[in-house]
Every structure is written in structure tokens, then in C-alpha cells.
Design a protein around this motif. Structure first.
Motif, short mmCIF file in Angstrom:
data_model
loop_
_atom_site.label_atom_id
_atom_site.label_comp_id
_atom_site.label_asym_id
_atom_site.label_seq_id
_atom_site.Cartn_x
_atom_site.Cartn_y
_atom_site.Cartn_z
N GLU A 108 0.76 -1.21 0.09
CA GLU A 108 0.23 -0.03 -0.05
C GLU A 108 1.06 1.37 0.29
N GLN A 109 2.13 1.19 0.52
CA GLN A 109 2.98 2.38 0.83
C GLN A 109 3.48 2.56 -0.82
N PRO A 110 3.32 4.06 -1.25
CA PRO A 110 4.13 4.38 -2.41
C PRO A 110 5.53 3.90 -2.38
N ASP A 111 5.95 3.40 -3.71
CA ASP A 111 7.48 3.18 -3.92
C ASP A 111 7.68 3.36 -5.46
N HIS A 112 8.94 3.17 -5.72
CA HIS A 112 9.18 3.50 -7.15
C HIS A 112 8.88 4.83 -7.75
N ILE A 113 9.03 5.82 -6.84
CA ILE A 113 8.79 7.15 -7.13
C ILE A 113 9.81 7.70 -7.94
N ILE A 114 9.31 8.42 -9.10
CA ILE A 114 10.48 9.02 -10.19
C ILE A 114 9.77 10.21 -10.72
N LEU A 115 10.64 11.08 -10.84
CA LEU A 115 10.13 12.28 -11.81
C LEU A 115 10.84 12.23 -13.16
N THR A 116 10.08 12.60 -13.91
CA THR A 116 10.46 12.55 -15.50
C THR A 116 9.85 13.94 -16.22
N SER A 165 7.51 15.35 -19.28
CA SER A 165 6.66 15.00 -20.31
C SER A 165 5.96 16.04 -20.88
N GLY A 166 6.28 17.40 -20.39
CA GLY A 166 5.91 18.62 -21.21
C GLY A 166 7.04 19.57 -20.80
N ASP A 167 6.45 20.82 -20.95
CA ASP A 167 7.48 22.15 -20.67
C ASP A 167 8.18 21.98 -19.56
N PRO A 168 9.61 21.79 -19.44
CA PRO A 168 10.18 21.83 -18.01
C PRO A 168 10.17 23.15 -17.21
N THR A 169 9.79 24.02 -17.83
CA THR A 169 9.43 25.27 -17.10
C THR A 169 8.19 25.68 -16.16
N THR A 170 7.28 24.75 -16.69
CA THR A 170 5.86 24.97 -16.13
C THR A 170 5.26 23.67 -15.70
N THR A 171 5.86 22.54 -15.98
CA THR A 171 5.19 21.17 -15.73
C THR A 171 6.29 20.22 -15.21
N GLN A 172 5.98 19.35 -14.46
CA GLN A 172 6.77 18.30 -13.71
C GLN A 172 5.91 16.97 -13.54
N SER A 173 6.41 15.82 -14.17
CA SER A 173 5.72 14.54 -14.03
C SER A 173 6.20 13.56 -12.97
N VAL A 174 5.50 13.08 -12.13
CA VAL A 174 5.92 12.05 -11.19
C VAL A 174 5.11 10.76 -11.26
N THR A 175 5.72 9.59 -11.18
CA THR A 175 5.03 8.29 -11.18
C THR A 175 5.26 7.55 -10.00
N TRP A 176 4.59 6.67 -9.52
CA TRP A 176 4.78 5.86 -8.30
C TRP A 176 4.06 4.57 -8.43
N ARG A 177 4.38 3.58 -7.53
CA ARG A 177 3.78 2.18 -7.73
C ARG A 177 3.16 1.90 -6.38
N THR A 178 2.06 1.15 -6.43
CA THR A 178 1.44 0.55 -5.24
C THR A 178 1.06 -0.86 -5.52
N ASN A 179 0.63 -1.57 -4.70
CA ASN A 179 -0.28 -2.83 -5.11
C ASN A 179 -1.62 -2.40 -5.34
N THR A 180 -2.37 -3.34 -5.86
CA THR A 180 -3.63 -3.08 -6.72
C THR A 180 -4.68 -2.86 -5.75
N SER A 181 -4.60 -2.64 -4.54
CA SER A 181 -5.56 -2.25 -3.69
C SER A 181 -5.76 -0.72 -3.42
N ILE A 182 -4.87 -0.06 -3.92
CA ILE A 182 -4.92 1.36 -4.02
C ILE A 182 -5.40 1.79 -5.27
N LYS A 183 -6.57 2.24 -5.32
CA LYS A 183 -7.35 2.64 -6.93
C LYS A 183 -7.27 4.18 -7.02
#
Length: 462
Positions: free
Chosen positions: A41-49, A51-69
Motif C-alpha cells: 500500500e505504501q508508495p514506492d518506485h517514485i520517479i520524476l520525469t 513529459s511537457g515543458d520543464p519550465t511549467t510542468t513536472q511529472s511524477v510516477t509511483w507504484r503500489t499494490n492493486t488495493s490502492i485505486k
């Protein structure tokens, strides 16, 4: 009392034997608990990338098990007061389920959550965390890009691939220690060895740890990011992109058709950074690349992909790729190409040497075309092929074997500075490029007076 020294030296001898046995029997592939790489349930594999203009946007992705919807991220302009949640706003995450229960070496299902923060202020430090309202990550920080071509630096690393948690961890930490103000990190493919292996991806995320949540990653796929998903695939020899790649990386979708999030570009403070997928659809990417280079308002152009234009290892040669892509690089005066795959270090220029026939010597041309670099950051090492770059229209100016390296690239107005460091912090290679109007860059080599590193002289004798 006269027996004490004899006893002491006897014990010391036995201790040394035990140390030697322990070192020699240390496994190259540590065994992890069966549940070690499984999501919770705890967030892991947290990573910044990006996906758009780096001056005004920032993307983040993370992983959990399937119970967190239902997942959410919180963000605020960073401030020194600790109650960040008081000023933070919620941003609802997109959630997708990666159902890889039947994929060999993945064999699990997980939910991946992603947020792209929008409407951010340029050149501003933000704090964020991710979770579901109950289970939260720690607070991370990042800085948006400036709209002006301000000076900046970034890290570049070659293949992590093998012994990732064992050995790549120290490399990525050493790189950040040398360049703590770096704005992002380029990964030139083969982040793991087995494309769909959940254990290896967990090693990669664990080795980088909190750095992945602070320093945006710019990854391109290598050949080891492709593998068979099933037994039937292995019979038909059908290789697929890692099932984890797209769920875990939120990348620009501005690439050619069929190469979404594997070939892309973004602009950063006067530089255009272009990632290519050298594994497939090379012709289609060539057409797309020309359009991206033709309409490029930036002063600097940097490309990254996995398979080198000029190979150095295991008698390899990517001739078709070179004949297809290099003329485009030449036409549009690409400044720097960052590659991996060969598990050695090589740096040089195409057609960068002139021959003084009267003196019988070669002289490095101070006017540089594209500079090509191959590097390796993990623990897997190859030998140079015997003819090096001798059969190419290129000059190999610095090389190394059996050495973990990271690179720091700095851009400041008309100058680009490149430095390659060993994992122990020793400067191993360096050069500067200086813009000179519409002509070729002025090249200044700054190779330190250190012995060239080869397999024979890099193996410790103690």
C-alpha cells in the motif's frame, strides 16, 4: 607471557584466512526474499520525469499494490516552515494496472499512479509528496527550468544493467555527490539486464532511492529493455518492450508514430535534448529526427540513444544505424551524442584529425564536429575490439576499460563543458565546446595527466 605473541599471530593468521575465504565466496548475485520486490500500500518506485515543458510542468510516477485505486499527489512552493501540507494543493493521479502475472520474471500485478503538475512557476523550487490520503511518501523537492538560457548541468550514465543494487548504487550516489545541482540525469539504455524482471527493476529503483524522486530521469531503452514475455514468444522470437517501461515512466509523447515514450525530445534552458530508440523503426525515426532538428531554436543540441554510432567492444559495428542517422547529425550540426551498449568508455569526433604529412604526425582539429561518447556505469565490463575506431572516419581521443564512470555536462551560454569521473571521484576525461557563430564548435581538450585505464592496470593487486 612468552606464549602470548605466538597465540596472537596464530589468531591473526586464522583471521586473515577467514577474511580471504569470505571475500572469495561472496556471491555475485545476492539472494533477495521472495517478497522483496512486491508492491504494498505504501508508495514506492517514485520517479520524476519530463513529459511537457520543464519550465511549467513536472511529472511524477509511483507504484503500489492493486488495493490502492485512488491516488493523489500534493504540491506546494517549497518553504522553510515544516508544515508543507498547509499550503499544498491536491492533484488527482491517473492510475493504471499493470497486469503482468503471466509475464516471465514479472509475474505480478501492480497499480502505477502518475501526476503531471501543471501551471508551475519557472525557476522555482517545489515540494511534493504522493500517496492515497493515508499512506504517504516523504516530501521531495525539485526545481522547474528557467525560461531563459541560464547555466545548468546534468548527469549522463551508460548501462547500469548488471549488479545493479550491488554496484550501480555507489555510482549514482557518487554522481549526485559530484554534481548536486544537476537538473536531470540521462540514462543511455540497458537500465536492467532482463526487460520484464520485477526484481531487477526494484534493484534499479532501490539503488537510486530518493534521488529518483528529486532528480528527473531521461531514459531511453536499450536492447535489454526488450525480451520475450511468454514461452510462445521465445519460440517465435518475438521480443517486447519491458512491461514496466510505460507504466513507470511518464515521458513526452511527441515522438514518431509507434515510438511513444521511447523516442522524444524536450527543451531545457537553451538546449534541445533528444532521445532515440535505436532498437527499432530507425528509418521512421530518421524522418522525425530531421523535422525536430530542422525546427530547433536552441543553441545546443544533444542526442542520446543506446547503440553507438562508432562501436568499441566485441567486434561490434552498427553500420546501418551509422549510415542512416549520422548524415542527419552532420547536416544539422548536432553537438553531442551520448550512448551506451559497449560497456567501455570511448570519446571522440568524426573526421576530427588532420594529417601533417611533412611532419608525419596527426594533429587534433580545434574545430569540432559532433562529439560522440560511449560510457558504462554498472559492473559489467567488456574488452575493446582490436581495431578500435581505426576503420571509421573518426578519431578515438580517450578510452577506458573496466571502469565505472559517470559524466557531468555543463552548459553556460556559448560553452559546453564535459567531464567524465570514475566512481571514486577521479576526473578521467574532459573537454569544452565553444560556439563560434555558424561555424563548427571550437574544441578544447582537457584530458588529465592520468594513465589510460585498461583491464590489466585496473585490477587491484592487494
Amino acid at each position: 607471557m612468552r606464549y602470548v605473541p605466538q597465540l596472537f599471530f596464530s589468531l591473526l593468521f586464522l583471521f586473515n584466512i577467514n577474511v580471504a575465504v569470505s571475500q572469495n565466496s561472496y556471491p555475485d548475485n545476492p539472494v533477495f526474499p521472495s517478497s522483496w520486490s512486491k508492491p504494498t500500500e505504501q508508495p514506492d518506485h517514485i520517479i520524476l520525469t519530463f513529459s511537457g515543458d520543464p519550465t511549467t510542468t513536472q511529472s511524477v510516477t509511483w507504484r503500489t499494490n492493486t488495493s490502492i485505486k485512488n491516488a493523489v499527489a500534493q504540491i506546494t512552493i517549497a518553504h522553510a516552515a515544516p508544515r508543507l501540507r498547509k499550503t499544498a494543493k491536491d492533484v488527482q493521479a491517473k492510475t493504471e494496472t499493470m497486469d503482468a502475472g503471466n509475464v516471465r520474471e514479472a509475474e505480478l500485478s501492480a497499480n502505477y499512479h502518475s501526476v503531471t503538475f501543471e501551471g508551475l512557476l519557472p525557476d522555482t523550487i517545489y515540494a511534493y509528496r504522493v500517496g492515497d490520503g493515508t499512506h504517504w511518501s516523504e516530501w521531495f523537492q525539485f526545481r522547474t527550468a528557467s525560461k531563459k538560457p541560464e547555466p545548468f548541468s546534468f548527469l549522463y550514465v551508460g548501462d547500469a544493467q548488471n549488479y545493479i543494487l550491488e554496484l550501480w548504487s555507489r555510482l549514482i550516489r557518487a554522481g549526485f555527490g559530484k554534481a548536486p545541482d544537476a537538473r536531470f540525469i540521462v540514462h543511455a539504455g540497458d537500465l536492467v539486464s532482463t526487460a520484464h524482471s520485477e526484481r531487477q527493476w526494484h534493484e534499479w529503483f532501490t539503488a537510486g532511492g530518493w534521488l529518483h524522486g528529486m532528480l528527473p530521469s531521461v531514459p531511453v531503452p536499450g536492447n535489454h529493455e526488450y525480451n520475450f514475455k511468454t514461452k510462445e514468444d521465445s519460440v517465435s522470437r518475438t521480443r517486447s518492450l519491458s512491461v514496466q517501461w510505460k507504466p513507470q515512466f511518464t515521458l513526452p509523447e511527441n515522438g514518431p508514430k509507434g515510438q511513444s515514450e521511447t523516442a522524444y525530445y524536450f527543451d531545457y534552458q537553451g538546449a534541445r535534448i533528444i532521445g532515440l530508440n535505436s532498437n527499432s523503426s530507425q528509418q521512421e525515426q530518421a524522418v522525425w529526427l530531421e523535422s525536430v532538428l530542422k525546427n530547433n531554436p536552441n543553441k545546443w543540441t544533444i542526442l542520446t540513444f543506446h547503440h553507438p554510432i562508432f562501436s568499441t567492444a566485441n567486434e561490434r559495428d552498427n553500420k546501418e544505424l551509422r549510415e542512416l542517422w549520422k548524415p542527419i547529425f552532420d547536416k544539422y550540426k548536432v553537438d553531442l551524442v551520448l550512448q551506451g551498449h559497449d560497456h567501455t568508455y570511448a570519446r571522440g569526433q568524426a573526421g576530427s584529425v588532420t594529417k601533417n604529412f611533412l611532419a608525419g604526425i596527426n594533429k587534433l582539429d580545434p574545430n569540432a564536429g559532433t562529439v560522440y561518447v560511449v560510457s558504462v556505469s554498472g559492473g559489467k565490463m567488456y574488452n575493446f575490439k582490436k581495431d578500435l575506431w581505426n576503420n571509421y572516419d573518426a578519431n578515438l581521443e580517450r578510452k577506458a576499460e573496466n571502469t565505472q564512470l559517470f559524466q557531468v555536462v555543463k552548459i553556460d551560454g556559448d560553452q559546453l563543458s564535459f567531464e567524465a569521473y570514475t566512481v571514486t571521484g577521479e576526473l578521467y576525461d574532459a573537454f569544452d565546446l565553444k560556439k563560434s557563430g555558424n561555424g563548427p564548435n571550437k574544441f578544447t581538450e582537457r584530458v588529465p595527466a592520468t594513465t589510460e585505464r585498461l583491464h590489466l592496470n585496473t585490477i587491484p593487486k592487494y
